[in-house]
Scaffold this motif. Structure first.
Motif, PDB file in Angstrom:
ATOM      1  N   HIS A   1       3.574  20.467  -5.313  1.00 19.49           N
ATOM      2  CA  HIS A   1       2.991  20.885  -6.584  1.00 19.49           C
ATOM      3  C   HIS A   1       1.483  20.681  -6.521  1.00 19.49           C
ATOM      4  CE1 HIS A   1       2.461  21.507 -10.792  1.00 19.49           C
ATOM      5  NE2 HIS A   1       3.755  21.542 -11.035  1.00 19.49           N
ATOM      6  N   THR A   2       0.728  21.779  -6.572  1.00 21.12           N
ATOM      7  CA  THR A   2      -0.722  21.669  -6.424  1.00 21.12           C
ATOM      8  C   THR A   2      -1.327  20.792  -7.513  1.00 21.12           C
ATOM      9  OG1 THR A   2      -0.837  23.795  -5.319  1.00 21.12           O
ATOM     10  CG2 THR A   2      -2.873  22.980  -6.273  1.00 21.12           C
ATOM     11  N   ASN A   3      -0.859  20.951  -8.756  1.00 26.53           N
ATOM     12  CA  ASN A   3      -1.426  20.151  -9.848  1.00 26.53           C
ATOM     13  C   ASN A   3      -1.060  18.674  -9.737  1.00 26.53           C
ATOM     14  OD1 ASN A   3      -0.571  22.849 -12.066  1.00 26.53           O
ATOM     15  ND2 ASN A   3      -2.415  22.565 -10.863  1.00 26.53           N
ATOM     16  N   LEU A   4      -0.036  18.375  -8.954  1.00 26.14           N
ATOM     17  CA  LEU A   4       0.368  16.978  -8.781  1.00 26.14           C
ATOM     18  C   LEU A   4      -0.061  16.455  -7.414  1.00 26.14           C
ATOM     19  CD1 LEU A   4       3.901  17.066 -10.495  1.00 26.14           C
ATOM     20  CD2 LEU A   4       1.665  16.659 -11.523  1.00 26.14           C
ATOM     21  N   GLY A   5      -0.993  17.158  -6.778  1.00 32.24           N
ATOM     22  CA  GLY A   5      -1.586  16.623  -5.556  1.00 32.24           C
ATOM     23  C   GLY A   5      -0.874  16.969  -4.255  1.00 32.24           C
ATOM     24  N   ARG A   6       0.044  17.932  -4.307  1.00 33.62           N
ATOM     25  CA  ARG A   6       0.753  18.394  -3.095  1.00 33.62           C
ATOM     26  C   ARG A   6       1.408  17.264  -2.314  1.00 33.62           C
ATOM     27  NH1 ARG A   6      -3.313  23.171  -0.962  1.00 33.62           N
ATOM     28  NH2 ARG A   6      -3.127  24.475  -2.815  1.00 33.62           N
ATOM     29  N   ALA A   7       1.172  17.225  -0.987  1.00 30.52           N
ATOM     30  CA  ALA A   7       1.984  16.363  -0.115  1.00 30.52           C
ATOM     31  C   ALA A   7       1.726  14.870  -0.340  1.00 30.52           C
ATOM     32  CB  ALA A   7       1.704  16.723   1.335  1.00 30.52           C
ATOM     33  N   SER A   8       2.805  14.080  -0.373  1.00 31.95           N
ATOM     34  CA  SER A   8       2.672  12.621  -0.314  1.00 31.95           C
ATOM     35  C   SER A   8       2.598  12.251   1.163  1.00 31.95           C
ATOM     36  CB  SER A   8       3.890  11.938  -0.929  1.00 31.95           C
ATOM     37  OG  SER A   8       4.016  12.295  -2.274  1.00 31.95           O
ATOM     38  N   LEU A   9       1.811  11.243   1.468  1.00 34.72           N
ATOM     39  CA  LEU A   9       1.545  10.938   2.883  1.00 34.72           C
ATOM     40  C   LEU A   9       2.507   9.885   3.436  1.00 34.72           C
ATOM     41  CD1 LEU A   9      -2.349  10.880   2.820  1.00 34.72           C
ATOM     42  CD2 LEU A   9      -0.831  12.738   3.497  1.00 34.72           C
ATOM     43  N   PRO A  10       2.759   9.946   4.739  1.00 32.89           N
ATOM     44  CA  PRO A  10       3.611   8.937   5.374  1.00 32.89           C
ATOM     45  C   PRO A  10       2.870   7.603   5.507  1.00 32.89           C
ATOM     46  CG  PRO A  10       2.746  10.467   7.003  1.00 32.89           C
ATOM     47  CD  PRO A  10       2.300  10.980   5.666  1.00 32.89           C
ATOM     48  N   PRO A  11       3.612   6.514   5.665  1.00 37.52           N
ATOM     49  CA  PRO A  11       2.990   5.185   5.754  1.00 37.52           C
ATOM     50  C   PRO A  11       1.965   5.092   6.882  1.00 37.52           C
ATOM     51  CG  PRO A  11       5.403   5.024   5.891  1.00 37.52           C
ATOM     52  CD  PRO A  11       5.087   6.459   5.702  1.00 37.52           C
ATOM     53  N   GLU A  12       2.216   5.785   7.985  1.00 39.26           N
ATOM     54  CA  GLU A  12       1.263   5.760   9.106  1.00 39.26           C
ATOM     55  C   GLU A  12      -0.110   6.267   8.653  1.00 39.26           C
ATOM     56  OE1 GLU A  12       4.269   7.024   9.162  1.00 39.26           O
ATOM     57  OE2 GLU A  12       5.347   6.367  10.950  1.00 39.26           O
ATOM     58  N   ALA A  13      -0.102   7.327   7.851  1.00 40.69           N
ATOM     59  CA  ALA A  13      -1.370   7.914   7.399  1.00 40.69           C
ATOM     60  C   ALA A  13      -2.052   6.994   6.387  1.00 40.69           C
ATOM     61  CB  ALA A  13      -1.116   9.290   6.774  1.00 40.69           C
ATOM     62  N   ILE A  14      -1.250   6.363   5.548  1.00 40.37           N
ATOM     63  CA  ILE A  14      -1.825   5.487   4.528  1.00 40.37           C
ATOM     64  C   ILE A  14      -2.478   4.272   5.195  1.00 40.37           C
ATOM     65  CG2 ILE A  14      -1.239   4.018   2.554  1.00 40.37           C
ATOM     66  CD1 ILE A  14       1.052   6.195   2.075  1.00 40.37           C
ATOM     67  N   ALA A  15      -1.800   3.742   6.215  1.00 40.41           N
ATOM     68  CA  ALA A  15      -2.370   2.602   6.948  1.00 40.41           C
ATOM     69  C   ALA A  15      -3.661   3.020   7.639  1.00 40.41           C
ATOM     70  CB  ALA A  15      -1.360   2.088   7.971  1.00 40.41           C
ATOM     71  N   ALA A  16      -3.658   4.188   8.265  1.00 42.70           N
ATOM     72  CA  ALA A  16      -4.861   4.659   8.963  1.00 42.70           C
ATOM     73  C   ALA A  16      -6.012   4.869   7.986  1.00 42.70           C
ATOM     74  CB  ALA A  16      -4.546   5.954   9.717  1.00 42.70           C
ATOM     75  N   MET A  17      -5.690   5.366   6.794  1.00 43.07           N
ATOM     76  CA  MET A  17      -6.737   5.594   5.787  1.00 43.07           C
ATOM     77  C   MET A  17      -7.369   4.280   5.363  1.00 43.07           C
ATOM     78  SD  MET A  17      -4.836   8.329   3.345  1.00 43.07           S
ATOM     79  CE  MET A  17      -6.135   8.779   2.241  1.00 43.07           C
ATOM     80  N   SER A  18      -6.544   3.263   5.123  1.00 46.34           N
ATOM     81  CA  SER A  18      -7.156   2.038   4.612  1.00 46.34           C
ATOM     82  C   SER A  18      -7.938   1.329   5.711  1.00 46.34           C
ATOM     83  CB  SER A  18      -6.138   1.146   3.903  1.00 46.34           C
ATOM     84  OG  SER A  18      -5.157   0.750   4.789  1.00 46.34           O
ATOM     85  N   GLU A  19      -7.488   1.444   6.945  1.00 46.18           N
ATOM     86  CA  GLU A  19      -8.284   0.852   8.038  1.00 46.18           C
ATOM     87  C   GLU A  19      -9.627   1.546   8.170  1.00 46.18           C
ATOM     88  OE1 GLU A  19      -6.785   0.424  11.909  1.00 46.18           O
ATOM     89  OE2 GLU A  19      -5.281  -1.068  11.328  1.00 46.18           O
ATOM     90  N   ALA A  20      -9.593   2.865   8.147  1.00 43.19           N
ATOM     91  CA  ALA A  20     -10.844   3.614   8.301  1.00 43.19           C
ATOM     92  C   ALA A  20     -11.777   3.354   7.123  1.00 43.19           C
ATOM     93  CB  ALA A  20     -10.547   5.107   8.421  1.00 43.19           C
ATOM     94  N   ALA A  21     -11.183   3.201   5.940  1.00 44.62           N
ATOM     95  CA  ALA A  21     -12.008   3.003   4.749  1.00 44.62           C
ATOM     96  C   ALA A  21     -12.698   1.646   4.775  1.00 44.62           C
ATOM     97  CB  ALA A  21     -11.149   3.125   3.496  1.00 44.62           C
ATOM     98  N   ALA A  22     -12.025   0.659   5.347  1.00 40.44           N
ATOM     99  CA  ALA A  22     -12.495  -0.718   5.209  1.00 40.44           C
ATOM    100  C   ALA A  22     -13.601  -1.107   6.189  1.00 40.44           C
ATOM    101  CB  ALA A  22     -11.315  -1.674   5.351  1.00 40.44           C
ATOM    102  N   SER A  23     -13.836  -0.300   7.212  1.00 36.25           N
ATOM    103  CA  SER A  23     -14.839  -0.744   8.187  1.00 36.25           C
ATOM    104  C   SER A  23     -15.558   0.436   8.823  1.00 36.25           C
ATOM    105  CB  SER A  23     -14.157  -1.585   9.270  1.00 36.25           C
ATOM    106  OG  SER A  23     -13.359  -0.742  10.065  1.00 36.25           O
ATOM    107  N   PRO A  24     -16.657   0.155   9.526  1.00 36.68           N
ATOM    108  CA  PRO A  24     -17.304   1.244  10.273  1.00 36.68           C
ATOM    109  C   PRO A  24     -16.331   1.786  11.314  1.00 36.68           C
ATOM    110  CG  PRO A  24     -18.676  -0.733  10.210  1.00 36.68           C
ATOM    111  CD  PRO A  24     -17.347  -1.124   9.679  1.00 36.68           C
ATOM    112  N   THR A  25     -16.474   3.047  11.662  1.00 37.12           N
ATOM    113  CA  THR A  25     -15.576   3.654  12.650  1.00 37.12           C
ATOM    114  C   THR A  25     -16.414   4.452  13.656  1.00 37.12           C
ATOM    115  OG1 THR A  25     -15.427   5.683  11.398  1.00 37.12           O
ATOM    116  CG2 THR A  25     -13.777   4.014  10.901  1.00 37.12           C
ATOM    117  N   ASN A  26     -15.773   4.915  14.712  1.00 35.36           N
ATOM    118  CA  ASN A  26     -16.472   5.765  15.683  1.00 35.36           C
ATOM    119  C   ASN A  26     -16.405   7.231  15.256  1.00 35.36           C
ATOM    120  OD1 ASN A  26     -13.719   5.959  16.080  1.00 35.36           O
ATOM    121  ND2 ASN A  26     -13.895   6.348  18.270  1.00 35.36           N
TER     122      ASN A  26
END
Ligand SMILES: *Cc1c(COP(=O)(O)O)cnc(C)c1O
Length: 480
Positions: free
Chosen positions: A95-120
């Motif tokens: 549902h586009t108005n509800l934000g489309r795809a929910s992400l898998p735990p692997e992606a959520i973990a990767a997002m918070s790691e990338a968000a929390a520190s400098p990356t390459n």
């Protein structure tokens, strides 16, 4: 302002008086002096404007108490995040108005790691110098699609825009009249074309386009041949379209590249999961497309993104376009996308690991089990006589993917006692009650009944608990 209100105005407390009131102390502790001061000012302004509605003999204490109450309500509302999780019981999975795809735990973990520190992000660790943000995804995308090169932008609309602008500025782009689509939210091929600085060259008719139509349209002014996957509708009956392969051949002979906007586009054959076939990016590349664009958050099941794969020279031209710089994605999204793409390396496990596929392939027996349990819990809390039934229905994939393909599902249908239809007034109250829950419930009200598709219900316990504790929800189904 009438004369008789002036005494009321004179009784309004000063900002400092309200801030100094004992009733405000806890608020200042919680929200800080600055925020509270602004909220008190707003509340005083609002009261001043409504002075005409106040009793002339109202006391200063009463006015102060009202200002404090209103200021605290404003502050509490500001504390509440605006963007919040909801229950999607609409029956539309993507549902586009509800934000489309929910992400898998692997992606959520990767997002918070990338968000929390400098990356390459743009740093080549091997060479010890500046790198490109595309490197993190390019290998994966090339492996998964067979393309030579790949880049990623904000969404697929951006991908189409930037591809047209990079490869067909002031040139003609040949498109079949059967593919001049509109996607929700102001994405229309002719308009995108104009904004991209390209000239639309329509060929064929709404229902039939032939190879000779494309051949006759190609000239020295042609920049691109374009094929658009008509993802949100279907032309049936007396129809003809030119296949990707034939069109790629026509382009190759005349040295004009073929670009395909796949829309949803997947990276694996959905038929393996018992779903209808949706063209994959790999198929488009294999058919000879020189450039393929598709969405990250439709059937692919990742974050919002526009993926562009294709010939290395064309991707290089897109990368050089300043517009690409303006449409680039940040490290958090790249991290999520990389994690999702990695899941595609083991397609046999995708249905378990990728939430979108898990929802789309959820067995109807399992959905029925959920529906039966939730319906039983609702019977416990709704007034005697309210009609709660589990009915057969169909979910939609959504986001214009696989139009006309419906997935068998179970919905809970709730009607007031006596099998009556919900009146317009009750429907509104119900809608309001469901939307004001801590985790709002988005469902469908049709034919005077509440319809809740159980396919995408992820947390039964929380859902039932919420409904049971909402007096407003329960009251709608009362007998009066
Ligand atoms: C959905 C879609 C788009 C737009 O993609 P977004 O990722 O939503 O920007 C473009 N073209 C087609 C054919 C689509 O289906």
């Amino acid at each position: 302002m009438t004369q008789k209100n002036i005494p009321v105005l004179a009784k309004l407390p000063s900002v400092d008086a309200v801030l100094g009131d004992a009733g405000m102390a806890e608020g200042i502790e919680m929200f800080g002096l600055q925020g509270v001061t602004a909220a008190v000012r707003d509340a005083l302004d609002a009261l001043r404007e409504r002075a005409g509605e106040l009793a002339p003999d109202v006391s200063r204490e009463t006015l102060t108490a009202r200002v404090i109450e209103e200021a605290l309500i404003t502050l509490a509302m500001l504390e509440q995040p605006s963007l919040r999780p909801v229950f999607n019981l609409t029956g539309t999975v993507l549902h586009t108005n509800l934000g489309r795809a929910s992400l898998p735990p692997e992606a959520i973990a990767a997002m918070s790691e990338a968000a929390a520190s400098p990356t390459n992000l743009e740093y080549d660790l091997e060479a010890g110098k500046r790198g490109s943000r595309d490197t993190h995804l390019e290998n994966l995308l090339c492996r998964l699609t067979g393309a030579e090169a790949a880049t990623v932008v904000n969404n697929n609309a951006a991908a189409v825009l930037v591809a047209l602008n990079s490869l067909a500025l002031r040139k003609e782009v040949v498109v079949s009249r059967g593919e001049l689509i509109e996607i929700g939210g102001a994405f229309r091929i002719p308009e995108i074309m104009t904004r991209a600085g390209a000239k639309l060259k329509e060929v064929g008719t709404t229902n039939r386009t032939h190879p000779r139509d494309y051949e006759g349209a190609i000239s020295s002014k042609t920049g691109l041949l374009m094929k658009v996957h008509t993802s949100n509708y279907r032309v049936e009956g007396f129809t003809a379209a030119v296949s990707e392969k034939t069109l790629a051949g026509i382009g190759a002979e005349r040295n004009v590249p073929l670009m395909i906007d796949l829309g949803s586009g997947t990276l694996t054959d959905l038929e393996a999961f018992g779903l209808p076939h949706e063209p994959t990016a790999g198929e488009a590349v294999a058919a000879g497309a020189n450039l393929v664009t598709f969405s990250g958050d439709k059937l692919l099941g990742g974050p919002q993104a526009g993926l562009i794969v294709g010939d290395a020279d064309l991707i290089a031209r897109i990368r050089k376009n300043p517009m690409t710089r303006a449409l680039r994605v940040d490290k958090v999204r790249l991290a999520a996308l990389e994690a999702v793409l990695r899941l595609y390396l083991s397609p046999e496990k995708l249905a378990q690991r990728l939430p979108v596929l898990a929802s789309l392939t959820r067995p109807v027996e399992e959905i029925e089990g959920v529906a039966t349990r939730v319906a039983a819990a609702l019977k416990d809390c709704l007034p005697e006589g309210a009609l709660i039934e589990v009915e057969e229905s169909q979910s939609e994939i959504g986001s214009g993917s696989l139009p006309g393909e419906a997935l068998p599902t179970r919905v809970i249908v709730v009607r007031p006692p006596g099998n009556k239809k919900l009146s317009a007034r009750r429907s509104r109250s119900l809608d309001q009650a469901l939307r004001s829950l801590p985790r709002p419930v988005i469902s469908r009200l049709t034919g005077g009944a509440l319809h809740m598709d159980m396919r995408c219900l992820d947390d039964e316990t929380e859902f039932i608990h919420q409904l049971k504790s909402s007096q407003d929800f329960v009251d709608v189904f009362g007998s009066s």
